[in-house]
Motif scaffolding. Structure first.
Motif, PDB file in Angstrom:
ATOM      1  N   LYS A 322       0.830  -1.197   0.000  1.00  0.00           N
ATOM      2  CA  LYS A 322       0.000   0.000   0.000  1.00  0.00           C
ATOM      3  C   LYS A 322       0.869   1.252   0.000  1.00  0.00           C
ATOM      4  O   LYS A 322       1.897   1.318   0.651  1.00  0.00           O
ATOM      5  CB  LYS A 322      -0.921   0.001   1.216  1.00  0.00           C
ATOM      6  N   ALA A 323       0.381   2.233  -0.714  1.00  0.00           N
ATOM      7  CA  ALA A 323       1.150   3.474  -0.850  1.00  0.00           C
ATOM      8  C   ALA A 323       0.994   4.394   0.350  1.00  0.00           C
ATOM      9  O   ALA A 323       1.309   5.565   0.281  1.00  0.00           O
ATOM     10  CB  ALA A 323       0.728   4.210  -2.112  1.00  0.00           C
ATOM     11  N   SER A 324       0.488   3.830   1.439  1.00  0.00           N
ATOM     12  CA  SER A 324       0.242   4.655   2.619  1.00  0.00           C
ATOM     13  C   SER A 324       1.436   4.706   3.559  1.00  0.00           C
ATOM     14  O   SER A 324       1.309   5.134   4.689  1.00  0.00           O
ATOM     15  CB  SER A 324      -0.975   4.120   3.389  1.00  0.00           C
ATOM     16  N   ARG A 325       2.595   4.270   3.075  1.00  0.00           N
ATOM     17  CA  ARG A 325       3.796   4.337   3.914  1.00  0.00           C
ATOM     18  C   ARG A 325       4.313   5.766   3.912  1.00  0.00           C
ATOM     19  O   ARG A 325       5.129   6.150   3.097  1.00  0.00           O
ATOM     20  CB  ARG A 325       4.868   3.385   3.401  1.00  0.00           C
ATOM     21  N   LYS A 326       3.813   6.532   4.831  1.00  0.00           N
ATOM     22  CA  LYS A 326       4.205   7.918   4.953  1.00  0.00           C
ATOM     23  C   LYS A 326       5.250   8.054   6.063  1.00  0.00           C
ATOM     24  O   LYS A 326       5.365   7.187   6.924  1.00  0.00           O
ATOM     25  CB  LYS A 326       2.990   8.786   5.270  1.00  0.00           C
ATOM     26  N   PRO A 327       5.992   9.127   6.016  1.00  0.00           N
ATOM     27  CA  PRO A 327       6.923   9.348   7.134  1.00  0.00           C
ATOM     28  C   PRO A 327       6.173   9.360   8.463  1.00  0.00           C
ATOM     29  O   PRO A 327       5.028   9.801   8.555  1.00  0.00           O
ATOM     30  CB  PRO A 327       7.530  10.720   6.809  1.00  0.00           C
ATOM     31  N   ALA A 328       6.831   8.834   9.467  1.00  0.00           N
ATOM     32  CA  ALA A 328       6.192   8.751  10.779  1.00  0.00           C
ATOM     33  C   ALA A 328       5.699  10.124  11.221  1.00  0.00           C
ATOM     34  O   ALA A 328       6.435  11.110  11.191  1.00  0.00           O
ATOM     35  CB  ALA A 328       7.181   8.192  11.800  1.00  0.00           C
ATOM     36  N   ALA A 329       4.428  10.177  11.629  1.00  0.00           N
ATOM     37  CA  ALA A 329       3.797  11.451  11.958  1.00  0.00           C
ATOM     38  C   ALA A 329       4.137  11.879  13.383  1.00  0.00           C
ATOM     39  O   ALA A 329       4.597  11.097  14.213  1.00  0.00           O
ATOM     40  CB  ALA A 329       2.284  11.340  11.776  1.00  0.00           C
ATOM     41  N   TRP A 330       3.814  13.144  13.658  1.00  0.00           N
ATOM     42  CA  TRP A 330       4.132  13.729  14.960  1.00  0.00           C
ATOM     43  C   TRP A 330       3.322  13.112  16.084  1.00  0.00           C
ATOM     44  O   TRP A 330       3.689  13.224  17.252  1.00  0.00           O
ATOM     45  CB  TRP A 330       3.891  15.234  14.917  1.00  0.00           C
ATOM     46  N   TRP A 331       2.169  12.465  15.733  1.00  0.00           N
ATOM     47  CA  TRP A 331       1.334  11.899  16.787  1.00  0.00           C
ATOM     48  C   TRP A 331       2.078  10.839  17.591  1.00  0.00           C
ATOM     49  O   TRP A 331       1.660  10.501  18.711  1.00  0.00           O
ATOM     50  CB  TRP A 331       0.057  11.306  16.204  1.00  0.00           C
ATOM     51  N   ARG A 332       3.148  10.287  17.040  1.00  0.00           N
ATOM     52  CA  ARG A 332       3.907   9.261  17.760  1.00  0.00           C
ATOM     53  C   ARG A 332       4.562   9.810  19.030  1.00  0.00           C
ATOM     54  O   ARG A 332       5.002   9.038  19.882  1.00  0.00           O
ATOM     55  CB  ARG A 332       4.968   8.658  16.843  1.00  0.00           C
ATOM     56  N   VAL A 333       4.620  11.124  19.145  1.00  0.00           N
ATOM     57  CA  VAL A 333       5.159  11.714  20.371  1.00  0.00           C
ATOM     58  C   VAL A 333       4.162  11.581  21.518  1.00  0.00           C
ATOM     59  O   VAL A 333       4.542  11.553  22.696  1.00  0.00           O
ATOM     60  CB  VAL A 333       5.514  13.195  20.130  1.00  0.00           C
ATOM     61  N   GLY A 334       2.859  11.467  21.180  1.00  0.00           N
ATOM     62  CA  GLY A 334       1.804  11.461  22.190  1.00  0.00           C
ATOM     63  C   GLY A 334       1.921  10.361  23.234  1.00  0.00           C
ATOM     64  O   GLY A 334       1.891  10.646  24.443  1.00  0.00           O
ATOM     65  N   PRO A 335       2.053   9.062  22.841  1.00  0.00           N
ATOM     66  CA  PRO A 335       2.139   8.004  23.865  1.00  0.00           C
ATOM     67  C   PRO A 335       3.296   8.188  24.840  1.00  0.00           C
ATOM     68  O   PRO A 335       3.145   7.934  26.039  1.00  0.00           O
ATOM     69  CB  PRO A 335       2.297   6.729  23.032  1.00  0.00           C
ATOM     70  N   LEU A 336       4.436   8.646  24.333  1.00  0.00           N
ATOM     71  CA  LEU A 336       5.569   8.870  25.233  1.00  0.00           C
ATOM     72  C   LEU A 336       5.269  10.003  26.208  1.00  0.00           C
ATOM     73  O   LEU A 336       5.604   9.924  27.396  1.00  0.00           O
ATOM     74  CB  LEU A 336       6.824   9.185  24.424  1.00  0.00           C
TER      75      LEU A 336
END
Length: 730
Positions: A322-336
């Protein structure tokens, strides 16, 4: 479909066989570690149960005997040691035919008789009597059984006496029963924090390892499944085959893990976590734990295989990612951020709450914190890739940067285990360094290494008489390796207690020989503040006008040696043989004092070192599996690059940069985050913060070097895998 999936799992040529073996080995290692973790708690409980009798007192919580039907027993238990190992000595004298008998022996030893543990009996035979056996007056008539021993290496001796010999001696009590309540070895609130961090940081890398092994060569498996779509298989059938194939590999790994666990259990029992190794029978695996691991791991592997297919569209024309492999988004900061906030806000409450519930809740909060590190990893990996692209001067660096930004999740997955290890080591090392940072009070004089000491300032003991002191001092001077004997005499009618000054006198020459003071007149008599004698230091020294010290009784004794074990134990044995009936406590060494004063730190260090070792193994294996799987999946593009003129050395550099750049960059972030977590733990426990010692930095460097070495070793078959024949037939 089930038969076809099983056939595909075991058939398919050499490549499929290698993938099956590697996957089973990775899952097997994870299963072994999970099983060892599952038996850890029962093993600790077994230690606590067998150590319960050592809490025997006049007011037992759970008497092992009916006290209304027993005769009194004179009982004195004292801590001893030999060559850095704890030795428990119990002096007993029955006051009737029905006195209680401790566990591990069938009868009480009589006057002049000894009952010793197997490990102590071996030592008494192997080492000279002047270093050990001469401490105990009597002959061995019985062996102490496992019911009284924490572990197979425990040193325990029951010394039999006539009641007249023990009556009125310091530290002797009368008991009518032996304590039957398991010893409460629960750690302090500070220890619960460390155990919670270790438990969470150990579980997550195991799950990462199992997931990494299951997803090995996912791209090659997807191509085979796409071929099945070409011949008419439905998407539901393809997913079923993928799940069953992963579960079958995991079942093989689970079976391998259980077999290795059975073989490794006797060796794992030798690990010393709480001060003593375990008996193999202590590592009991319950049916519920075995079922949870045996069935849960294959289920987890099947889920991981299905999750890996979510990013793939399989049509009869082939595999389309799938072409949805986008750069990791900023939301990944949220769980930490959530995990950090939860850790900071709940830590004060959890560390002040007793019970296992608080321990598990703390582990859950810490697991969320570590999960935040895992989730933010791809985002940081994307940043590392962009930096490589912007600063690159070589084609290999540019290719590696684009690879990291194109699939940051896969790139981070291969190093996540090592990053978690770095985080764990940082937290443990910072906590240890801060705990060890305590310095002696101003004006105190630290005793030199190799010092043996004893004192009579406890349990209302009376000083040792002058005649016996003079004989003991003369005997100690004859032992080769003794550098000084400091006999601390007293001219007071009674011994001071609590924080009152305890002034003792000795000759200045003795202190100079022991490097404890630089008196101007060696022949002068000086007085010393001995309040800290049992803590490894002495106080200020000043000239005194006391009478000749040879005519005074002795309150304490310090013997400095050349720090050889044989000399230390010979000195201790000589002191015990001369004073064992009069001393409330047996002689100590400086090393034992430090161990007693830092017991919590010692426990924390043992757990931390064990978890560190395990996580390094996990991380190294995860990295090796990921690199090997990446080579198999990318052998076609690598072969085409070689066909286009790129050297295999440059391809190797691409792989090394892909591993080294995110590993070093994210490891540095993990170090900073670990230091911050340790600082918060120390803040809550009102302890000063200190940076980790040199050992931590050596460990960190060695861990990173090991990871890079594994990556470099995995590139060895690159030339063969990317040969021109591979490009031709692919």
């Amino acid at each position: 479909m089930i038969r076809l999936a099983i056939l595909l799992a075991f058939a398919g040529g050499r490549e499929q066989f290698v993938r099956l073996v590697v996957t089973a080995a990775g899952v097997g290692l994870g299963v072994v570690l999970l099983l060892l973790a599952a038996v850890a708690l029962p093993a600790f409980k077994a230690h606590e149960a067998r150590a319960g009798w050592t809490d025997t007192s006049v007011h037992n919580v759970r008497p092992a005997q009916d006290e209304s039907r027993t005769d009194p027993l004179l009982w004195r238990m004292r801590d001893d040691g030999f060559a850095g190992r704890d030795l428990l000595r119990v002096d007993v004298a029955p006051l009737g035919p029905h006195s209680p008998v401790p566990p591990g022996i069938s009868r009480l030893p009589g006057p002049g008789e000894l009952a010793v543990s197997p490990a102590l009996q071996r030592l008494m035979v192997d080492v000279p009597a002047a270093q050990l056996a001469d401490r105990f007056p009597g002959r061995v008539v019985a062996t102490v059984g496992g019911a009284a021993l924490q572990g197979p290496d425990s040193l325990v001796v029951f010394v039999g006496y006539d009641p007249a010999q023990l009556t009125g001696q310091p530290g002797v009590i009368q008991v009518r029963s032996i304590e039957g309540e398991p010893r409460n070895a629960a750690p302090t609130r500070f220890g619960r924090v460390v155990i919670g961090i270790g438990a969470a940081a150990l579980l997550v890398p195991i799950l990462v390892l199992i997931g990494t092994a299951t997803r090995l060569a996912a791209a090659r498996r997807e191509e085979r499944l796409a071929a099945m779509r070409l011949v008419g298989a439905l998407p539901r059938q393809v997913r079923t085959i993928a799940a069953i194939e992963a579960a079958v590999s995991a079942l093989c790994g689970s079976a391998l893990g259980f077999a290795v666990f059975v073989i490794a259990r006797p060796y794992a029992a030798r690990i010393d976590l709480d001060g003593s190794p375990f008996f193999p029978s202590d590592l009991r695996l319950t049916w519920s734990s075995a079922a949870l691991v045996g069935l849960g791991v294959p289920a987890l592997s099947a889920v991981a295989a299905l999750v890996s297919l979510r990013a793939v569209q399989m049509s009869p024309l082939g595999v389309t990612r799938k072409a949805s492999r986008k750069p990791a988004a900023w939301w990944r900061v949220g769980p930490l951020a959530v995990g950090a906030f939860g850790f900071v806000t709940t830590l004060p409450m959890l560390t002040n709450t007793q019970g296992d519930g608080a321990l598990w809740l703390l582990a859950a909060v810490t697991a969320l914190l570590i999960l935040g590190i895992v989730i933010i990893g791809p985002w940081l990996t994307t940043g590392v890739g962009k930096v490589l692209i912007w600063t690159s001067r070589r084609a290999a660096t540019t290719l590696a940067g684009h690879r990291l930004t194109a699939d940051p999740s896969a790139s981070f997955r291969s190093i996540s285990g090592l990053v978690l290890t770095v985080f764990l080591v940082t937290v443990i090392s910072a906590l240890s360094a801060s705990t060890l940072a305590g310095l002696p009070d101003p004006g105190r004089i630290m005793l030199p290494p190799g010092t043996v000491g004893t004192d009579f300032a406890d349990h209302n003991a009376v000083p040792l008489s002058a005649d016996r002191t003079n004989a003991l001092v003369a005997q100690l001077h004859t032992i080769p390796g003794v550098t000084a004997v400091v006999d601390l005499r007293t001219n007071a009618g009674s011994v001071a207690r609590d924080n009152d000054p305890v002034r003792v006198v000795t000759r200045c020459a003795n202190l100079r020989a022991a490097a404890l003071a630089d008196c101007p007149d060696p022949a002068a008599t000086v007085s010393v503040d001995a309040r800290g004698l049992g803590g490894g230091d002495v106080g200020d020294v000043r000239v005194d006008t006391a009478a000749a010290t040879d005519s005074l009784p002795m309150l304490g004794l310090l013997v400095t040696t050349d720090a050889r074990t044989s000399v230390i134990e010979s000195v201790r044995t000589a002191i015990e043989a001369a004073t064992n009936d009069d001393a409330p406590k047996l002689p100590w060494t400086l090393g034992e004092l430090k161990g007693q004063n830092n017991h919590q730190l010692d426990l924390m260090t043992r757990i931390g070192n064990t978890v560190l070792l395990v996580t390094l193994v996990i991380a190294g294996f995860s990295l090796a599996v990921s690199v090997a799987g990446g080579l198999v999946e990318r052998k076609r593009p690598f072969a085409l690059l070689r066909l286009a003129g790129m050297r295999s050395r440059d391809l190797s550099r691409v792989l090394i940069v892909e591993i080294a750049a995110p590993l070093i960059g994210i490891a540095a972030t993990s170090v900073l985050f670990g230091l911050a977590v340790a600082a918060d733990v120390l803040r809550v426990n009102h302890m000063p913060w200190e940076p980790p010692g040199s050992g931590y930095w050596w460990t960190l460097g060695a861990g990173l070097a090991t990871a890079l070495t594994v990556a470099l070793a995995a590139t060895i078959p690159l030339r063969r895998i990317t040969s021109l024949e591979t490009a031709r037939f692919e």
